[in-house]
Design a protein around this motif. Structure first.
Motif, PDB file in Angstrom:
ATOM      1  N   LYS A 248      42.528  36.528  37.187  1.00 33.02           N
ATOM      2  CA  LYS A 248      41.668  37.538  36.866  1.00 33.02           C
ATOM      3  C   LYS A 248      42.058  38.568  35.567  1.00 33.02           C
ATOM      4  CE  LYS A 248      40.178  39.263  41.656  1.00 33.02           C
ATOM      5  NZ  LYS A 248      40.172  40.471  42.415  1.00 33.02           N
TER       6      LYS A 248
ATOM      7  N   GLN B  48      43.538  29.896  38.107  1.00 31.32           N
ATOM      8  CA  GLN B  48      42.654  30.637  38.452  1.00 31.32           C
ATOM      9  C   GLN B  48      43.308  32.163  38.447  1.00 31.32           C
ATOM     10  OE1 GLN B  48      40.971  30.288  42.426  1.00 31.32           O
ATOM     11  NE2 GLN B  48      38.984  31.295  41.832  1.00 31.32           N
TER      12      GLN B  48
ATOM     13  N   GLU C  91      37.279  37.761  37.721  1.00 29.37           N
ATOM     14  CA  GLU C  91      37.727  36.545  37.999  1.00 29.37           C
ATOM     15  C   GLU C  91      37.244  35.434  36.998  1.00 29.37           C
ATOM     16  OE1 GLU C  91      36.423  33.499  41.350  1.00 29.37           O
ATOM     17  OE2 GLU C  91      37.606  35.008  42.236  1.00 29.37           O
ATOM     18  N   SER C  92      38.179  34.506  36.509  1.00 27.52           N
ATOM     19  CA  SER C  92      37.977  33.640  35.691  1.00 27.52           C
ATOM     20  C   SER C  92      38.411  32.109  36.220  1.00 27.52           C
ATOM     21  CB  SER C  92      38.884  33.856  34.280  1.00 27.52           C
ATOM     22  OG  SER C  92      38.484  32.679  33.289  1.00 27.52           O
ATOM     23  N   ASN C  93      37.721  31.228  36.229  1.00 30.27           N
ATOM     24  CA  ASN C  93      37.876  29.830  36.695  1.00 30.27           C
ATOM     25  C   ASN C  93      38.038  28.730  35.825  1.00 30.27           C
ATOM     26  OD1 ASN C  93      37.668  30.812  39.588  1.00 30.27           O
ATOM     27  ND2 ASN C  93      35.581  31.180  38.944  1.00 30.27           N
TER      28      ASN C  93
END
Length: 784
Positions: A109, A107, A114-116
């Protein structure tokens, strides 16, 4: 033959792991050369659907995506792929995933957002070497399902290294037949349903090539959808077999070839100007193939014509003048049998190969022509639609399948394995062979897919393969094993090799085919044995001397900066065309310094006498005579013929300066060549008592003509047969003051000894007098 293990298991699925299956095939004669995974290992990658795409507020090339991963709520992922768009389904690596190269997804940023997870390309997953963006999956791909499961990536790609006689295994059906026979599992072949004709359109077929094409079938299919896409399952199997997807029609013909082993071709029916005529090419005809190569057809080339012009090179490749293109809607599907003898070598002559020629020149199942056509039609209609016409087929005299008799007793004798006749019969039938047992003899009629079964030994090999080489017991020999006596006056050629290796030589192994120029220049051979079909233009004749290969090996070493070269070879040479003479020779070459570079000795170039000592070591304990002689490859003043027991057995000398310069060797190597057979006989070693008394030495200085050879004096001394003499050795040569012009002084050390008593002066003087008399008979005088 490369194929997917999963595809094979859909036909025959034994309870064996991949490694065990590969071993089983290898031990049955179908060597598995490679076994590679269909995709590298990765985890936690699923099928996902992109819901929305918005521009990243802090980066022009990034997008913020909401992604459906099959859970209650979508997740947010930052993606920079150019082809990301709402509605597409793509691979998604979740947080915690590990991609090829040990790349871990965390996880994060990205520019403050934010990128999951990560949306993946085919290259990032290791399933393709190139990619221009995300791997877009079909619209019906189930969201949330593991990508490895959806794409069947837990697969192994097997590559078989088949021998030319096993053309029946150039298909999934053929390999499955072998697996079923070896393991006893049932086969589940595809069901071929004949397609009923919907139209009456047909193209006539005529055969004029005799046994070269005894069977040809084809049918018209009209109004196909050329824009139809190849199904993903078919495309995947083709790609895993090393074949690139081109279009639905081409892919279907390739698929049937891999599945059933029958090469096929599709013509644009509207480009054919008449009916199909199979014949040999005529003088002056030309054809441009699908690969763009324009051919001037030879009269031994089999062609498919439309009655007026060639439209395909039979069994090899189709022609550009009947190629299917984007505008094609009507096609003519071809399925045929072409005799291996008429296809073999043609593609190699033209400088290329094709999957079709690879199969036809080894032998295709002539009983499979019509079923393969029905299978291809079935797939074509399912994928591209269209109206199917009736099958038109012409059949001439097909290859005869002559029965082969196999004696059960012969199986036991060859394999050392006692099997009852019923069991041998069962093993053969498991291979799909028609076999009947009568007494001790099993009569087998080879099927149309086995061109390699012709004699009894072929069937014995099949029994051994199916029974399992691993299962054949190893038994001790029934007869008594004892060492054979070795005569004391003989040795083998390996003894000669060991002598040269001990002297610092390395063995060189060269082709017996050599360049004609070498024979002319280095062997003086103007009429060498010429090859009818040389493998290369510079290997057009058979060697009559080992010298050419040794000089070539020396050049190879000098080009790689070798500073000291010692080479030898033992091999046959060839003389005469009508009466072949093939004696075995042993030859050697020395170039560079006498000794390896060292601090304790100054550099000195190897010379004639250094190599003469090596040759004498080969001949020992016998003694040879070295006579001055000429040789076309050697320096006229530094060469000699080697005489053993009055017979010339070889030659020795420096390479002629002319050839040293021509072959760019820098300095002349010293070379030799001898008849190997003459060196294999030696004088028996006999024990001799060691004398307890001291030897007596006398020195003789003899004046002889400058032209006098040492060998003549040595022969004269030997002829004197003085029993007390144990050695006569030359230790000095003098020219100058005190010796007349045109003369030279040779000083010899003479050792005399008796094993039982001390010699008297009278005995010594008598022996020396006899030696001087022998020398005087050769024209020598005692130096004052």
């Amino acid at each position: 033959m490369k194929f997917s293990e999963q595809w094979l298991r859909s036909w025959a699925n034994p309870q064996l792991e991949s490694e065990a299956l590969a071993h089983l095939l290898t031990m049955a004669g179908l060597e598995v050369e490679e076994a590679d995974p269909a995709a590298p290992a990765f985890t936690h990658v699923i099928v996902a659907e992109v819901l929305t795409v918005t521009r990243h507020e802090n980066a022009d090339r990034l997008n913020v995506c909401t992604v459906n991963v099959g859970e209650a709520e979508p997740i947010q992922i930052v993606c920079g792929a150019p082809n990301v768009a709402p509605g597409i389904r793509v691979p998604c690596a979740r947080v915690g995933a590990v991609l090829p190269g040990d790349f871990k997804i965390k996880q994060a940023k990205v520019r403050g957002v934010e990128s999951n997870g990560m949306l993946c390309s085919a290259k990032e997953l290791g399933v393709s070497e190139e990619s221009s963006g995300l791997l877009v999956l079909p619209a019906d791909a189930p969201v949330g399902v593991a990508l490895r499961e959806y794409l069947n990536l837990d697969d192994t790609l097997l590559t078989l290294k088949l021998t030319p006689n096993r053309a029946d295994c150039l298909s999934i059906r053929g390999i499955a037949r072998e697996v079923a026979a070896l393991t006893g599992v049932a086969q589940t072949p595809v069901e071929i349903t004949p397609v009923a004709p919907a139209i009456d359109d047909a193209i006539s077929i005529k055969l004029e090539a005799g046994s070269a094409c005894p069977r040809y079938a084809g049918r018209i299919v009209r109004n196909i959808n050329r824009q139809a896409a190849t199904p993903d399952w078919m495309k995947r199997r083709l790609e895993r077999s090393g074949i690139r997807s081109i279009s639905a029609v081409v892919d279907i013909t390739n698929y049937v070839m891999l599945e059933l082993g029958q090469p096929m071709h599709a013509f644009d029916a509207n480009k054919l100007q008449g009916g199909i005529l199979v014949r040999f090419a005529r003088e002056g005809e030309k054809l441009t193939l699908l690969n763009g190569k324009e051919l001037d057809l030879a009269t031994d080339m089999l062609v498919i014509t439309d009655g007026t012009r060639p439209v395909a090179l039979a069994g090899i490749m189709g022609g550009a003048n009947s190629e299917i293109d984007d505008a094609s809607t009507d096609i003519f599907l071809e399925s045929a049998f072409f005799a291996p003898a008429d296809i073999a070598g043609k593609a190699r002559r033209l400088g290329f190969s094709s999957d079709a020629s690879h199969r036809f020149e080894r032998g295709v199942d002539f009983g499979n022509v019509r079923p393969a056509l029905e299978r291809a039609t079935q797939l074509l209609v399912d994928v591209c639609g269209g109206q199917v016409g009736p099958i038109v087929e012409q059949v001439a005299e097909l290859p005869a399948r002559k029965p082969v008799a196999l004696r059960v007793s012969r199986v036991a004798k060859v394999l050392g394995l006692t099997l009852p006749g019923d069991e041998v019969l069962s093993l053969l039938r498991r291979l799909g062979l028609s076999a009947e047992l009568a007494g001790d003899v099993i009569t087998v009629t080879p099927p149309s897919f086995r061109f390699d079964l012709e004699i009894e030994e072929d069937l014995i090999e099949e029994v051994a393969r199916v029974y399992g080489y691993d299962n054949i017991p190893t038994r001790p020999a029934a007869s008594r094993i004892a060492m054979l006596p070795q005569p004391g006056n003989a040795r083998d050629k390996f003894s000669l090799k060991r002598i040269l290796v001990a002297a610092g030589y390395q063995e060189s192994i060269n082709y017996s085919f050599v360049e004609e120029k070498w024979e002319r220049e280095l062997a003086g051979n103007t009429a060498p044995v010429k090859l009818i079909n040389p493998i290369a233009s510079q290997m057009s004749v058979m060697r009559s001397s080992l010298l050419g290969g040794l000089v070539n090996a020396l050049q190879y070493n000098l080009n790689r900066k070798a500073e000291r070269v010692r080479l030898f070879e033992v091999g046959r040479v060839f003389h005469g065309v009508t009466a072949q003479v093939q004696p075995e020779k042993i030859g050697g070459l020395a170039w560079g310094t006498r000794d390896p570079e060292q601090w304790a000795a100054a550099k000195a170039t190897v010379d004639f006498f250094d190599i003469k000592a090596d040759v004498e070591a080969l001949i020992a304990p016998r003694v040879a005579e070295f006579r001055r002689a000429s040789h076309p490859a050697l320096h006229p003043g530094r060469s000699a013929e080697i005489v053993l027991d009055g017979i010339v057995v070889g030659w020795l000398g420096e390479l002629h300066p002319q050839w040293t310069q021509a072959y760019e060797l820098g300095q002349s190597p010293v070379v030799f060549e001898l008849d190997a057979a003459a060196l294999l006989s030696v004088n028996p070693v006999r024990a001799k008592a060691v004398s307890r008394v001291q030897a007596v030495r006398r020195d003789l200085a003899l004046v002889v003509d400058e032209s006098q050879s040492l060998a003549a004096l040595q022969s004269a001394f030997a002829a004197a047969k003085q029993p007390l003499v144990t050695a006569i050795e030359l230790f000095d040569i003098y020219r100058g003051k005190g010796v007349p012009e045109g003369k030279k002084s040779l000083a010899f050390k003479v050792l005399m000894q008796d094993t039982l008593k001390t010699l008297t002066d009278e005995e010594v003087d008598a022996t020396v007098t006899a030696l001087i008399a022998a020398a005087q008979a050769c024209g020598a005088t005692l130096r004052a």
